[in-house]
Design an enzyme around this catalytic site. Structure first.
Site, PDB file in Angstrom:
ATOM      1  N   SER A 147     -13.013  40.427   5.701  1.00  0.00           N
ATOM      2  CA  SER A 147     -12.819  39.027   5.337  1.00  0.00           C
ATOM      3  C   SER A 147     -13.531  38.090   6.300  1.00  0.00           C
ATOM      4  CB  SER A 147     -11.321  38.689   5.332  1.00  0.00           C
ATOM      5  OG  SER A 147     -10.761  38.892   6.624  1.00  0.00           O
ATOM      6  N   HIS A 188     -15.125  41.473  -1.160  1.00  0.00           N
ATOM      7  CA  HIS A 188     -13.922  40.950  -0.519  1.00  0.00           C
ATOM      8  C   HIS A 188     -12.869  40.652  -1.574  1.00  0.00           C
ATOM      9  CE1 HIS A 188     -11.669  37.581   1.718  1.00  0.00           C
ATOM     10  NE2 HIS A 188     -11.150  38.745   2.032  1.00  0.00           N
ATOM     11  N   GLU A 232     -14.998  38.252  -3.952  1.00  0.00           N
ATOM     12  CA  GLU A 232     -16.227  37.668  -3.419  1.00  0.00           C
ATOM     13  C   GLU A 232     -17.256  38.782  -3.257  1.00  0.00           C
ATOM     14  OE1 GLU A 232     -14.796  33.890  -0.723  1.00  0.00           O
ATOM     15  OE2 GLU A 232     -14.516  35.901   0.128  1.00  0.00           O
ATOM     16  N   ASN A 272     -12.371  31.945   2.803  1.00  0.00           N
ATOM     17  CA  ASN A 272     -11.897  31.839   4.183  1.00  0.00           C
ATOM     18  C   ASN A 272     -12.685  30.820   4.997  1.00  0.00           C
ATOM     19  OD1 ASN A 272      -9.756  33.588   3.989  1.00  0.00           O
ATOM     20  ND2 ASN A 272     -10.903  35.384   4.620  1.00  0.00           N
TER      21      ASN A 272
END
Length: 358
Positions: free
Chosen positions: A193, A214, A226, A264
């Site tokens: 991540s 991800h 992702e 993130n």
């Protein structure tokens, strides 16, 4: 090219050559060669165009076929929440999955967790058809085997997905080892991540067959993936990862290899800015949480989310980004978060973080 395409092109060439010879003979016998040069040139041009078009079509078909890798055999490294979730959704969508971790004890716990999760899923999906639900669980579990030695199973893999500890050296060591045993066509992917995909890919000789996948926790519920493309990821690999994500029933968003990718990169600085607002005494953590839930429509406030994610996880991510870009104010560490982590107040998993939990 494939046999049919080559055969078609060769047949067309033979026919074209015959037509040219026949036409040439005809004009010579007529004694009007000079006046028929235009006709002959036009015919030659036509035949050439058709031949090139035929050869291009064969080439395009071959290229399209080469770009498509159908991922069927999946190796998931890491039997924690993320790895188990990835294994579950892959098996539930018809993929043959091998889940790998260090001990049989961990893998037994992982398999039990997958079975429990499947029961909850089946209860929702087949509320009026319990027998169909039981068949769904049984079929999915049959698609999953477990192993403690990744090198012994990677030889059959179309895709290897890593979901182990967020430590660059450990990930590099794993992929460097597997690179020696995996077939040439096998794609490697990391579920990291926060770590740079490029740096992980550089531990192997297959940077063109390496990308990021991800997933989000809990994997069976969260619809997003992702797909991270490095400057070295080939289009063939990228297309295959997109297709795989769709086959799992997920929505894929594409991102270059930048810190935190999409979610993130926005989420972690947002949570840390909330902490800074609280550290400065501008608002209480309770009011900040209420404000973001009622004012922005978020399901959780930033402090509730920090406790849910884990303060140690957030600290690890922001420290890594700060090390890479020390001048970026968005990546500045938080003294309060550092203090809570040092006191082992990590959030819900330890019973206390910014809030206390019974």
């Amino acid at each position: 090219t494939n046999g049919v395409g080559c055969e078609g092109a060769c047949s067309f060439w033979s026919l074209s050559y015959f037509l040219l010879v026949l036409c040439h003979a005809h004009v010579l016998v007529s004694g009007v060669y000079s006046r028929s040069r235009g006709y002959l040139a036009a015919l030659m041009a036509f035949v050439t165009r058709q031949l090139l078009r035929s050869m291009s079509s064969v080439s395009d078909s071959a290229t399209a076929a080469a770009k498509k890798i159908i991922i069927k055999q999946v190796i998931v490294i890491g039997g924690g929440l993320m790895g188990s979730g990835i294994a579950q959704v892959a098996a539930a969508t018809g993929h043959t999955v091998t889940l790998v971790d260090q001990t049989e004890e961990i893998l037994n716990k992982s398999r039990k967790g997958i079975e429990d999760s499947l029961k909850r899923t089946a209860k929702k999906m087949f509320a009026d058809k319990p027998e169909a639900g039981s068949q769904f669980i049984e079929k999915t579990l049959k698609n999953i085997t477990v192993n403690t030695d990744p090198a012994s199973v990677v030889h059959s893999a179309d895709l290897v997905v890593e979901a182990i500890v967020e430590n660059l050296d450990v990930k590099n060591e794993l992929f460097n080892r597997l690179d020696k045993f995996a077939p040439e066509h096998t794609i490697f992917a990391s579920n990291t991540s926060s770590l740079p995909i490029t740096q992980i890919a550089n531990s192997t000789s297959r940077q063109d067959r390496f990308g990021g996948l991800h997933f989000f926790n809990p994997v069976p519920v969260m619809k997003l993936v992702e797909v991270v493309k490095t400057p070295m990821t080939s289009q063939k690999t990228f297309d295959s990862l997109i297709d795989f994500s769709k086959a799992l029933g997920k929505t894929a968003v594409v991102c270059q290899d930048t810190p935190g990718f999409v979610v993130n990169r926005l989420l972690v600085p947002y949570m840390l800015e909330a902490v800074r607002l609280y550290e400065r005494g501008h608002a209480s953590k309770e009011d900040i949480d209420i404000g973001m839930k009622l004012g922005a429509g978020y399901p959780m406030g930033p402090f509730e989310l920090l406790d849910y994610v884990g303060l140690d996880t957030c600290k690890f991510i922001i420290d890594g980004w700060h090390k890479g870009e020390p001048g970026n104010p968005l990546f500045a560490p938080s003294p309060l978060v550092d203090k809570l982590v040092e006191e082992n107040k990590l959030g819900k998993k330890t019973g206390e973080g910014f809030y206390k939990y019974k």
